[in-house]
Write an enzyme that holds these catalytic residues in place. Structure first.
Site, short mmCIF file in Angstrom:
data_model
loop_
_atom_site.label_atom_id
_atom_site.label_comp_id
_atom_site.label_asym_id
_atom_site.label_seq_id
_atom_site.Cartn_x
_atom_site.Cartn_y
_atom_site.Cartn_z
N ASP A 221 0.88 -1.15 0.00
CA ASP A 221 0.00 0.00 0.00
C ASP A 221 0.93 1.22 0.00
O ASP A 221 2.05 1.14 0.48
CB ASP A 221 -0.84 -0.05 1.28
CG ASP A 221 -1.59 1.23 1.52
OD1 ASP A 221 -2.38 1.60 0.64
OD2 ASP A 221 -1.40 1.84 2.58
P1 ADP Z 1 -3.16 4.44 -0.62
O1 ADP Z 1 -3.65 3.30 -1.37
O2 ADP Z 1 -2.07 5.17 -1.35
O3 ADP Z 1 -2.74 4.12 0.78
P2 ADP Z 1 -5.81 5.28 0.07
O4 ADP Z 1 -6.54 4.22 -0.64
O5 ADP Z 1 -5.74 5.22 1.54
O6 ADP Z 1 -4.35 5.49 -0.54
O7 ADP Z 1 -6.45 6.68 -0.35
C1 ADP Z 1 -6.60 6.97 -1.71
C2 ADP Z 1 -6.93 8.41 -1.94
O8 ADP Z 1 -8.20 8.67 -1.39
C3 ADP Z 1 -6.00 9.38 -1.28
O9 ADP Z 1 -4.90 9.68 -2.08
C4 ADP Z 1 -6.90 10.58 -1.06
O10 ADP Z 1 -6.94 11.34 -2.24
C5 ADP Z 1 -8.25 9.98 -0.88
N1 ADP Z 1 -8.67 9.87 0.54
C6 ADP Z 1 -8.92 8.73 1.22
N2 ADP Z 1 -9.33 9.01 2.47
C7 ADP Z 1 -9.31 10.36 2.59
C8 ADP Z 1 -9.61 11.27 3.65
N3 ADP Z 1 -10.03 10.85 4.85
N4 ADP Z 1 -9.48 12.58 3.39
C9 ADP Z 1 -9.07 13.00 2.21
N5 ADP Z 1 -8.78 12.23 1.20
C10 ADP Z 1 -8.89 10.91 1.35
MG MG Z 2 -3.08 3.45 2.86
#
Ligand code: ADP
Ligand code: MG
Length: 732
Positions: free
Chosen positions: A412
């Site tokens: 991730d």
């Molecule tokens: P990754 O897979 O890189 O860990 P996530 O799946 O956790 O990323 O999140 C993907 C995208 O969703 C983030 O880059 C952000 O743009 C958006 N996002 C998710 N949760 C939030 C939140 N609580 N506030 C703002 N943006 C969020």
């Molecule tokens: Mg994450």
């Protein structure tokens, strides 16, 4: 438990269930009892978990049944075995006496006859030293007589029965020295097994001892000392330098360097102050802390870790199941072989009975699967407890063995490859609100989200949003969060929430490798519109490139980033990290599909995540590895393997440990089998005496597999350190 009205689960502690086939005997004996459904347990943790139908049998009956099989059930089961230790137990003393008599007999024989070899040979009047041998045989056999009788009563052919038969048989044909040797050496072998399981258990117990006995809490303005077990949620606990923190909680006063190594495995103390969280079991270096307890004493991260390790030891791995199944055929087969070895030469070829009976008895001794059966669980437990000391919690032998098969590692991005301490670098306002107001509102919306981006926004607002009234909070995993602030509803999240792909300001942020987040407003009765675009940077942790290189060197074939972020930000992170593929813009469900695709394309996949938005992917992967699991209960519970701290450098260690464990398990199974097969072939040929069979085939083999397994505790974190033993043999 719901839906389990007719099923009750009780845990028993059986202190003397520490030999390999004991558990199997109990399991088979109990399973024959009507009403008993499943019997699980570990000869290492010496716990037995029985599920039964309370309308058919009760706990008391089961306890009596275990007693009838020759074992002692401790009450209460929850108390760890504060036993006197194997070497000072009654059976140890019986073993010493048997040994003394045996060696005295040998000495006397040498004195009287000038040689250890039985000079008068065959059945004859017992010589003087034979009295000593008979004494040794009786005292030694007393160690396993109750279990043998219990097994016979439960209609189970286990090694205690075989050994008893061998002792009686040898004595019956006048081979008193052999009878004494079996009784004595087999007792020693059982002590060794008991010692091995005691050692493995001691390391779990050392974790339990991490939580201090007493705690000082503030009550009604006074400091009172209470038992740590009585600390409840909301108590304010006072901790002084050098003391252990008795509860999980938040610091409400003071600051100090805190050694969290018992939980996270991280040797460097961490500076902590007002508002920071601490774990029960950590040690205060200097300074003074007041900690507000978050939960009850039984509910700490440490307590959960201990519970999970104990459960892990009970779950059998595929190798363990294989060995057990094998033993179930092996023992009867060799026993039949033993009967044939006596019957065929004596009745078909008129050979001397005594000689062939002795050979048959020798085969009986070899039929004991002890070394074979203990070989795998000691390895698994040794690996699991070693990992726990490095802050890595492996949820059972199956997870450990699967980890050794991993070909692909998927990471991730946010919070795992990156610090998860993102920073807001840009605030582009596109409506009537100024920068400060945007941050205040966004922070108010995100205050309840645990996503690293949310925490970054809250930090950037620096308290500005704290006074705003927030209602109707809603979280959209992997996309963002929404809440009502004053007269409008605000949504903070990924740009795909609105169609903004062609927005030039967003494109600029993305091109800079930043993570864009949009702030949207929906006034009552109005349409949703963009009020601001935030840009965040979340640098890749410095250790990542090294970790990825090490994983590759260790033989991982493919390393992939799975991110919910935009392509540019994800690819930039992937480039810095040095991975093979970057898959971006994946929502939580898409990460599951990605993992399934990786499994199908390349093979066994480990998904490494922080449990935020990637829990489904962790569950879908062959091995789900949660980072920073001490901070998240959900991650700790659902992952196959939980890395308590968030140091990615534990991953190569984990992989190395898993591979070594598999090698040790294979070595152990092969070695135990080979010894048995060679001895079994040698017996009818007359090459293997009874004493050699017990010494090598039973005691020796058990000792070798145990020592081999204990080596797993020495797998180091740094690749360069390697096996200590190998280094030594390499230079010498
Ligand atoms: P990754 O897979 O890189 O860990 P996530 O799946 O956790 O990323 O999140 C993907 C995208 O969703 C983030 O880059 C952000 O743009 C958006 N996002 C998710 N949760 C939030 C939140 N609580 N506030 C703002 N943006 C969020
Ligand atoms: Mg994450």
């Amino acid at each position: 438990m719901n839906g389990a009205r007719h099923r009750k689960l009780v845990e028993f502690r059986v202190d003397d269930m520490d030999c390999a086939s004991c558990l199997d005997t109990i399991r088979r004996g109990l399973s024959k009892r009507p009403g008993v459904e499943t019997v699980e347990g570990s000869p290492v943790s010496r716990r037995l978990e029985v599920s039964f139908d309370p309308e058919v049998v009760d706990e008391e009956t089961i306890r009596r049944e275990v007693g009838d099989l020759g074992y002692t059930v401790l009450i209460p089961a929850a108390e760890p075995g504060q036993g006197i230790g194997v070497w000072r137990s009654p059976r140890a003393y019986r073993t010493y006496i048997a040994g003394a008599l045996f060696f005295a007999g040998l000495a006397l024989r040498v004195l009287l006859h000038g040689s250890i070899v039985d000079s008068h040979g065959g059945p004859s009047w017992p010589a003087a030293e034979d009295l000593l041998f008979v004494g040794a045989a009786i005292v030694g056999a007393a160690n396993f007589l109750p279990r043998a009788i219990g097994a016979i009563r439960g209609r189970v052919l286990d090694m205690h029965v075989l050994m008893l038969l061998a002792v009686i048989g040898a004595a019956a044909i006048g081979e008193y020295m052999e009878a004494a040797a079996i009784a004595f050496l087999f007792s020693v072998a059982e002590l060794l097994e008991g010692f091995a399981s005691e050692r493995a258990e001691a390391s779990v117990r050392s974790l339990m001892e991490l939580s201090p006995e007493v705690a000082r809490v503030r009550r009604d303005g006074r400091e009172v000392t209470i038992r740590s077990a009585d600390v409840t949620a909301g108590d304010e606990v006072v901790v002084r330098p050098g003391e252990r923190i008795p509860a999980d909680g938040q610091i409400v006063d003071g600051h100090s360097a805190v050694d969290e190594s018992p939980i996270t495995g991280e040797a460097m103390p961490v500076e902590k102050g007002l508002g920071d969280g601490v774990y029960a079991g950590s040690i205060l270096h200097e300074g003074f802390l007041v900690v507000r307890s978050e939960g009850d004493a039984g509910d700490t991260t440490l307590a959960r870790m201990i519970r999970l390790i104990e459960e892990a030891e009970r779950r059998r791995s595929p190798s363990e199941r294989f060995v057990e199944r094998f033993a179930r055929y092996y023992t009867p087969a060799v026993t039949i072989g033993a009967v044939l070895v006596v019957a065929v030469p004596v009745f078909l070829f008129g050979q001397p009975f005594a000689m062939w009976l002795l050979r048959g008895l020798t085969l009986l001794v070899i039929a004991c699967p002890c070394a074979l059966v203990i070989s795998t669980p000691v390895s698994v437990v040794s690996a699991i407890t070693a990992a726990a000391r490095h802050g890595v919690l492996i949820k059972g032998g199956a997870s450990l063995e699967r980890m050794a098969d991993v070909r692909v590692v998927a990471f991730d991005k946010t919070g795992t490859l990156t610090h998860g301490r993102a920073e807001v670098t840009d605030v582009i306002t596109v409506a009537d609100l100024d920068r400060q107001t945007v941050l205040a509102i966004a922070s108010a919306v995100e205050a309840r989200s645990e996503h690293p981006i949310a925490r970054a926004i809250v930090r950037a607002a620096n308290g500005a949003g704290d006074d705003l009234e927030v209602t109707d909070f809603e979280s959209f995993p992997g996309r963002g969060a929404r809440a009502r602030v004053g007269p409008a509803v605000y949504t903070v999240g990924r740009p795909s929430l609105v169609d903004m792909d062609s927005d030039p300001q967003l494109a600029t942020l993305a091109a800079e490798g930043k993570t864009p987040v949009v702030v949207l407003r929906t006034p009552d009765g109005g349409d949703m519109s963009v009020v601001a675009i935030l840009g965040l940077t979340d640098p890749v942790r410095p250790v990542v490139p090294g970790v990825i290189r090490e994983l590759r060197d260790l033989g991982i074939q493919r390393i992939v980033v799975l991110s919910g972020d935009l392509r540019q930000a994800a690819e930039e992170a992937g480039r810095v990290a040095g991975v093979d593929d970057v898959w971006s813009r994946l929502e939580p469900a898409a990460k599951v599909e990605a993992v399934e695709r990786l499994e199908a394309e390349t093979g066994c996949t480990a998904m490494v995540g922080d449990g935020v938005n990637d829990a489904p992917a962790l569950a879908a992967a062959s091995v789900g590895i949660a980072m920073g699991a001490a901070a998240s209960d959900a991650a700790l519970e659902t992952a196959d393997i939980a890395v308590m701290g968030d140091d990615l450098a534990r991953l190569p260690y984990l992989y190395r440990l898993a591979r070594r464990s598999r090698r040790v398990i294979r070595q152990n199974i092969l070695a135990a089998l080979a010894v048995k097969v060679i001895l079994a072939i040698g017996v009818p040929l007359g090459w293997v005496s009874l004493i050699v069979a017990v010494l090598v085939g039973d005691m020796g083999a058990s000792l070798v597999v145990t020592v081999n397994a204990l080596r797993l505790a020495r797998v180091r974190e740094q690749a360069s350190e390697g096996w200590p033993t190998r280094e030594r043999t390499g230079t010498g």
